[in-house]
Design a protein around this motif. Structure first.
Motif, PDB file in Angstrom:
ATOM      1  N   ASP A  48       0.815  -1.214   0.000  1.00 32.20           N
ATOM      2  CA  ASP A  48       0.000   0.000   0.000  1.00 32.20           C
ATOM      3  C   ASP A  48       0.853   1.270   0.000  1.00 32.20           C
ATOM      4  O   ASP A  48       0.321   2.367  -0.186  1.00 32.20           O
ATOM      5  N   LEU A  49       2.147   1.129   0.168  1.00 33.08           N
ATOM      6  CA  LEU A  49       3.028   2.295   0.069  1.00 33.08           C
ATOM      7  C   LEU A  49       3.344   2.634  -1.385  1.00 33.08           C
ATOM      8  O   LEU A  49       4.052   3.610  -1.644  1.00 33.08           O
ATOM      9  N   SER A  50       2.828   1.850  -2.324  1.00 27.03           N
ATOM     10  CA  SER A  50       2.988   2.182  -3.743  1.00 27.03           C
ATOM     11  C   SER A  50       1.649   2.609  -4.323  1.00 27.03           C
ATOM     12  O   SER A  50       0.587   2.298  -3.777  1.00 27.03           O
ATOM     13  N   ILE A  51       1.686   3.315  -5.421  1.00 30.44           N
ATOM     14  CA  ILE A  51       0.495   3.954  -5.972  1.00 30.44           C
ATOM     15  C   ILE A  51      -0.605   2.961  -6.301  1.00 30.44           C
ATOM     16  O   ILE A  51      -1.793   3.234  -6.102  1.00 30.44           O
ATOM     17  N   ASN A  52      -0.231   1.787  -6.820  1.00 33.97           N
ATOM     18  CA  ASN A  52      -1.234   0.827  -7.264  1.00 33.97           C
ATOM     19  C   ASN A  52      -1.218  -0.470  -6.461  1.00 33.97           C
ATOM     20  O   ASN A  52      -1.802  -1.472  -6.880  1.00 33.97           O
ATOM     21  N   GLY A  53      -0.559  -0.454  -5.326  1.00 32.75           N
ATOM     22  CA  GLY A  53      -0.565  -1.627  -4.458  1.00 32.75           C
ATOM     23  C   GLY A  53       0.210  -2.805  -5.004  1.00 32.75           C
ATOM     24  O   GLY A  53      -0.068  -3.949  -4.625  1.00 32.75           O
ATOM     25  N   THR A  54       1.203  -2.560  -5.852  1.00 37.64           N
ATOM     26  CA  THR A  54       1.953  -3.667  -6.462  1.00 37.64           C
ATOM     27  C   THR A  54       3.386  -3.775  -5.968  1.00 37.64           C
ATOM     28  O   THR A  54       4.074  -4.731  -6.310  1.00 37.64           O
ATOM     29  N   MET A  55       3.845  -2.816  -5.169  1.00 36.04           N
ATOM     30  CA  MET A  55       5.260  -2.794  -4.817  1.00 36.04           C
ATOM     31  C   MET A  55       5.451  -2.363  -3.371  1.00 36.04           C
ATOM     32  O   MET A  55       4.909  -1.349  -2.931  1.00 36.04           O
ATOM     33  N   SER A  56       6.201  -3.145  -2.627  1.00 30.29           N
ATOM     34  CA  SER A  56       6.615  -2.789  -1.273  1.00 30.29           C
ATOM     35  C   SER A  56       8.126  -2.609  -1.258  1.00 30.29           C
ATOM     36  O   SER A  56       8.810  -2.869  -2.255  1.00 30.29           O
ATOM     37  N   CYS A  57       8.663  -2.211  -0.125  1.00 34.84           N
ATOM     38  CA  CYS A  57      10.124  -2.145   0.006  1.00 34.84           C
ATOM     39  C   CYS A  57      10.729  -3.523  -0.244  1.00 34.84           C
ATOM     40  O   CYS A  57      11.781  -3.662  -0.886  1.00 34.84           O
ATOM     41  N   ALA A  58      10.042  -4.568   0.262  1.00 38.40           N
ATOM     42  CA  ALA A  58      10.555  -5.926   0.146  1.00 38.40           C
ATOM     43  C   ALA A  58      10.496  -6.470  -1.278  1.00 38.40           C
ATOM     44  O   ALA A  58      11.110  -7.495  -1.567  1.00 38.40           O
ATOM     45  N   THR A  59       9.761  -5.806  -2.161  1.00 38.23           N
ATOM     46  CA  THR A  59       9.732  -6.243  -3.556  1.00 38.23           C
ATOM     47  C   THR A  59      11.137  -6.221  -4.149  1.00 38.23           C
ATOM     48  O   THR A  59      11.520  -7.109  -4.918  1.00 38.23           O
ATOM     49  N   CYS A  60      11.902  -5.206  -3.786  1.00 43.23           N
ATOM     50  CA  CYS A  60      13.278  -5.088  -4.281  1.00 43.23           C
ATOM     51  C   CYS A  60      14.305  -5.583  -3.272  1.00 43.23           C
ATOM     52  O   CYS A  60      15.357  -6.085  -3.657  1.00 43.23           O
ATOM     53  N   HIS A  61      14.017  -5.420  -1.987  1.00 40.25           N
ATOM     54  CA  HIS A  61      14.962  -5.803  -0.941  1.00 40.25           C
ATOM     55  C   HIS A  61      14.506  -7.126  -0.329  1.00 40.25           C
ATOM     56  O   HIS A  61      13.733  -7.150   0.629  1.00 40.25           O
ATOM     57  N   GLU A  62      14.995  -8.224  -0.889  1.00 41.75           N
ATOM     58  CA  GLU A  62      14.557  -9.562  -0.501  1.00 41.75           C
ATOM     59  C   GLU A  62      15.534 -10.155   0.518  1.00 41.75           C
ATOM     60  O   GLU A  62      16.749 -10.126   0.319  1.00 41.75           O
ATOM     61  N   GLN A  63      14.984 -10.727   1.561  1.00 39.46           N
ATOM     62  CA  GLN A  63      15.832 -11.220   2.647  1.00 39.46           C
ATOM     63  C   GLN A  63      16.832 -12.263   2.173  1.00 39.46           C
ATOM     64  O   GLN A  63      18.007 -12.231   2.557  1.00 39.46           O
ATOM     65  N   HIS A  64      16.407 -13.209   1.322  1.00 42.47           N
ATOM     66  CA  HIS A  64      17.330 -14.271   0.928  1.00 42.47           C
ATOM     67  C   HIS A  64      18.445 -13.776   0.013  1.00 42.47           C
ATOM     68  O   HIS A  64      19.420 -14.483  -0.229  1.00 42.47           O
ATOM     69  N   HIS A  65      18.314 -12.542  -0.472  1.00 40.51           N
ATOM     70  CA  HIS A  65      19.405 -11.904  -1.219  1.00 40.51           C
ATOM     71  C   HIS A  65      20.161 -10.906  -0.340  1.00 40.51           C
ATOM     72  O   HIS A  65      20.840 -10.012  -0.855  1.00 40.51           O
ATOM     73  N   GLY A  66      20.064 -11.048   0.969  1.00 41.36           N
ATOM     74  CA  GLY A  66      20.719 -10.092   1.858  1.00 41.36           C
ATOM     75  C   GLY A  66      20.037  -8.742   1.843  1.00 41.36           C
ATOM     76  O   GLY A  66      20.666  -7.714   2.078  1.00 41.36           O
ATOM     77  N   PHE A  67      18.730  -8.740   1.547  1.00 39.71           N
ATOM     78  CA  PHE A  67      17.939  -7.521   1.363  1.00 39.71           C
ATOM     79  C   PHE A  67      18.490  -6.692   0.203  1.00 39.71           C
ATOM     80  O   PHE A  67      18.493  -5.455   0.244  1.00 39.71           O
ATOM     81  N   ALA A  68      18.939  -7.392  -0.829  1.00 43.90           N
ATOM     82  CA  ALA A  68      19.239  -6.790  -2.126  1.00 43.90           C
ATOM     83  C   ALA A  68      18.253  -7.398  -3.119  1.00 43.90           C
ATOM     84  O   ALA A  68      17.126  -7.734  -2.747  1.00 43.90           O
ATOM     85  N   PRO A 121      14.660   7.150 -10.928  1.00 41.31           N
ATOM     86  CA  PRO A 121      13.453   6.767 -11.653  1.00 41.31           C
ATOM     87  C   PRO A 121      12.210   6.768 -10.752  1.00 41.31           C
ATOM     88  O   PRO A 121      12.308   6.919  -9.540  1.00 41.31           O
ATOM     89  N   VAL A 122      11.061   6.552 -11.359  1.00 40.89           N
ATOM     90  CA  VAL A 122       9.825   6.356 -10.603  1.00 40.89           C
ATOM     91  C   VAL A 122       9.824   4.931 -10.068  1.00 40.89           C
ATOM     92  O   VAL A 122       9.955   3.976 -10.833  1.00 40.89           O
ATOM     93  N   GLU A 123       9.700   4.799  -8.754  1.00 40.21           N
ATOM     94  CA  GLU A 123       9.658   3.466  -8.151  1.00 40.21           C
ATOM     95  C   GLU A 123       8.260   3.190  -7.589  1.00 40.21           C
ATOM     96  O   GLU A 123       7.443   2.561  -8.238  1.00 40.21           O
ATOM     97  N   MET A 124       7.938   3.692  -6.419  1.00 43.72           N
ATOM     98  CA  MET A 124       6.632   3.416  -5.823  1.00 43.72           C
ATOM     99  C   MET A 124       5.577   4.426  -6.249  1.00 43.72           C
ATOM    100  O   MET A 124       4.391   4.254  -5.973  1.00 43.72           O
ATOM    101  N   ALA A 125       6.011   5.470  -6.913  1.00 40.82           N
ATOM    102  CA  ALA A 125       5.118   6.392  -7.643  1.00 40.82           C
ATOM    103  C   ALA A 125       4.130   7.139  -6.756  1.00 40.82           C
ATOM    104  O   ALA A 125       3.028   7.466  -7.197  1.00 40.82           O
ATOM    105  N   MET A 126       4.532   7.474  -5.537  1.00 40.27           N
ATOM    106  CA  MET A 126       3.624   8.183  -4.633  1.00 40.27           C
ATOM    107  C   MET A 126       3.876   9.687  -4.591  1.00 40.27           C
ATOM    108  O   MET A 126       3.320  10.382  -3.731  1.00 40.27           O
ATOM    109  N   LYS A 127       4.651  10.207  -5.494  1.00 40.61           N
ATOM    110  CA  LYS A 127       4.880  11.656  -5.521  1.00 40.61           C
ATOM    111  C   LYS A 127       3.548  12.377  -5.695  1.00 40.61           C
ATOM    112  O   LYS A 127       2.761  12.075  -6.592  1.00 40.61           O
ATOM    113  N   GLY A 128       3.294  13.333  -4.811  1.00 39.98           N
ATOM    114  CA  GLY A 128       2.032  14.063  -4.837  1.00 39.98           C
ATOM    115  C   GLY A 128       0.902  13.357  -4.129  1.00 39.98           C
ATOM    116  O   GLY A 128      -0.222  13.867  -4.099  1.00 39.98           O
TER     117      GLY A 128
END
Length: 317
Positions: A48-68, A121-128
Motif C-alpha cells: 500500500d506504500l505504492s500507488i497501485n498496491g503492487t510494490m513494497s520495500c521488500a519487492t526489491c529488498h529480498e531477505q534471501h538476497h541479503g535484502f538486495a 526513476p519512478v519506483e513506488m510512484a507516490m509523488k504528490g
C-alpha cells in the motif's frame, strides 16, 4: 595469522568510528523501540506504500538476497525501468551515506522518500500522494494501534514522517554479524583470498562492513553525455563522472548481479571488473571469491524477525 588478519579486516577504522558516532538515532525506551521496529517491519512488506498496491520495500529488498535483489535493476510500480542495482540493507544503519551516488542522503528517514516519492526513476510512484499513504493506513484499526504504541506521544495519528521513522527503525535492526568469517569458521582457500583481498581490495572495501563509504571509479571516465554520470550528477564536477559509493560486501555472494548497474552477473565478473585496475591471476580471483562467500550470514538470511509478518495485533495478516 588467521586472527591477526581477521582483526585487520574487522577493525573499525577511524573513519568508520566517525561514521558510527554521527548516527542520529532516536533514543527510545525498549517497549517503544520494539513497537517501532515491528511497525516498520510490517510497513516494509506493505504494498500500500505504492500507488497501485503492487510494490513494497521488500519487492526489491529480498531477505534471501541479503535484502538486495536478484536483477540488474528493478522496474517501478508503473513499469518505469530501474536505473541502478538494488543495494543491500545489511547493517545499513551504520552507513554514513546512502544510495549509490547522492552524498546528501545521510539518514534512513530521508532515504525512504527516494523510492516512495522519487521520479528519477519512478519506483513506488507516490509523488504528490503523501496524504494517501496516511489515508490508506488509517483505515486499518491494527495500524492505528501499532502507530499508537510506536509513537505514544502522537495519540495514534498516522502521517508519512512516522512511516519513514518506523521503516528506518526496522532497517537499523537489520544487523548481520554471523558469517563464517565473523566466527573464524572459514577454510584455507578463503584465508588465501583474505590475504589477496587485504593487499588488493581493502583500501576501498574497509572496516567491519567492507566499505569506506566513499566514491570511486573502477572503469574509464564516462563521456559528458553518459546515461548515468554517477556522483557528478549531484556535484556537477567532471572529475566525479563514473564515481559511485563503495558497496558493502556483507552477504555479497547471495546478492548478484553486481556493480552500480548490475552489469557483472557473477562474483568472478565483478572481481575481474575491478582487476582492470589491480590485475589478479585466476587462482587469486577464485580465492577472493571464496573469501567473499565466507561473508554470508545464513542466520541473517533466514531470521524470522526480518521476514514478512504473519500476524499483527493478534490477528492473521
Amino acid at each position: 595469522m588467521r586472527y591477526a588478519l581477521a582483526g585487520f579486516l574487522l577493525i573499525v577504522t577511524a573513519f568508520s568510528g566517525l561514521m558510527a558516532v554521527s548516527r542520529s538515532v532516536p533514543k527510545l525506551d525498549e517497549p517503544t523501540k520494539a513497537a517501532r521496529i515491528e511497525l516498520g517491519r510490517r510497513l516494509f512488506y506493505d504494498a500500500d506504500l505504492s500507488i497501485n498496491g503492487t510494490m513494497s520495500c521488500a519487492t526489491c529488498h529480498e531477505q534471501h538476497h541479503g535484502f538486495a535483489d536478484g536483477n540488474r535493476t528493478h522496474p517501478g510500480a508503473l513499469d518505469d525501468p530501474g536505473r541502478r542495482n538494488v543495494p543491500t540493507l545489511a547493517n545499513v544503519g551504520e552507513f554514513p551515506r546512502l544510495t549509490w551516488a547522492d552524498p546528501r542522503l545521510t539518514s534512513l528517514e530521508a532515504q525512504v522518500a527516494v523510492p516512495v516519492f522519487g521520479d528519477h526513476p519512478v519506483e513506488m510512484a507516490m509523488k504528490g500522494h503523501e496524504a494517501e499513504i496516511a489515508r490508506r493506513l488509517t483505515r486499518d484499526p491494527c495500524y492505528r494501534t501499532q502507530f499508537s504504541e510506536a509513537f505514544p506521544e502522537s495519540n495514534g495519528a498516522i502521517d508519512y514522517p512516522k512511516v519513514a521513522s518506523a521503516l528506518a527503525a526496522f532497517e537499523r535492526a537489520l544487523v548481520s554479524r554471523g558469517s563464517d568469517w565473523d566466527r573464524s569458521a572459514h577454510n584455507d582457500r578463503a584465508q588465501l583470498g583474505a590475504r589477496v583481498f587485504r593487499r588488493s581490495c581493502a583500501s576501498c572495501h574497509s572496516g567491519v562492513n567492507f566499505t569506506d563509504a566513499r566514491y570511486h571509479r573502477i572503469g574509464p571516465v564516462p563521456p559528458p553525455n553518459a546515461a548515468d554520470p554517477g556522483l557528478a550528477e549531484i556535484t556537477g564536477r567532471p572529475r566525479d563522472r563514473g564515481r559511485f559509493r563503495t558497496p558493502s560486501l556483507r552477504n555479497v555472494a547471495v546478492s548478484a548481479p553486481y556493480l552500480h548497474d548490475g552489469s557483472a552477473p557473477t562474483l568472478d565478473a565483478a572481481i575481474a571488473a575491478h582487476t582492470r585496475i589491480v590485475p589478479l591471476p585466476a587462482k587469486e580471483r577464485g580465492a577472493v571469491a571464496a573469501f567473499l562467500a565466507s561473508l554470508t550470514d545464513h542466520a541473517f538470511l533466514t531470521n524470522p524477525a526480518f521476514q514478512l509478518p504473519q500476524t499483527a495485533c493478534g490477528n492473521a495478516l
